[in-house]
Design an enzyme around this catalytic site. Structure first.
Site, short mmCIF file in Angstrom:
data_model
loop_
_atom_site.label_atom_id
_atom_site.label_comp_id
_atom_site.label_asym_id
_atom_site.label_seq_id
_atom_site.Cartn_x
_atom_site.Cartn_y
_atom_site.Cartn_z
N CYS A 7 0.66 -1.49 -0.01
CA CYS A 7 0.15 0.29 0.29
C CYS A 7 1.32 1.19 0.01
CB CYS A 7 -1.24 -0.14 1.14
SG CYS A 7 -1.25 0.99 1.98
N CYS A 53 0.30 3.88 2.78
CA CYS A 53 0.59 3.52 4.31
C CYS A 53 2.25 3.75 4.08
CB CYS A 53 0.97 1.47 4.26
SG CYS A 53 -1.22 0.96 4.39
#
Ligand SMILES: [Zn+2]
Length: 148
Positions: A68, A71
């Site tokens: 991600c 993230c």
């Protein structure tokens, strides 16, 4: 808040009884002798999650995954936040790919997600990354004052 506080060690999860006045003195764990409160976020797993969420200091969990991009971009912000919140809030990371069952139990629909726990209960949730000032403001709104 009760005093002394019962705080799970960031390293071994052992429950330490600490007077709140000692939180800024880098207290060491009675079990593993490492610092009870980490300067950096620590990793959560399924076995340790319930115990860590229960401690007398709030626990902020960053649910993330390596694939991600948002993230990964948020990770340094979360690390900076940990330094500003030492002795006020514990910061931990939950890898949703390594622990999909726990992420499912927590109802994670998007990552990154930020979950705030007090006394074992989720009290606030934020979906999506925040810049550091907004993250600290969000925590102030939950009664957690960062270090200057
Ligand atoms: Zn320990």
């Amino acid at each position: 808040m009760s005093d002394p506080l019962m705080i799970p060690c960031a390293h071994c999860g052992g429950l330490n009884r600490l007077p709140s006045a000692r939180l800024d003195d880098a207290p060491r764990c009675g079990y593993c002798k490492q610092p009870v409160l980490n300067d950096a976020p620590f990793a959560l797993d399924e076995a340790g999650f319930a115990r860590q969420a229960r401690g007398d200091l709030p626990l902020l969990v960053d649910v993330w995954a390596a694939w991600c991009g948002p993230c990964r971009a948020f990770a340094p912000v979360f690390e900076q936040a940990a330094a500003r919140l030492r002795g006020r809030c514990r910061l931990a990371k939950l890898d949703s790919e390594a622990h999909p069952r726990l992420a499912g139990q927590l109802g994670i629909r998007s990552i990154p997600s930020l979950l705030l726990y007090r006394d074992g209960r989720e009290v606030a949730r934020q979906s999506g990354a925040l810049p550091l000032p907004q993250l600290l403001d969000w925590l102030r709104g939950q009664g957690i004052a960062p270090l200057p």
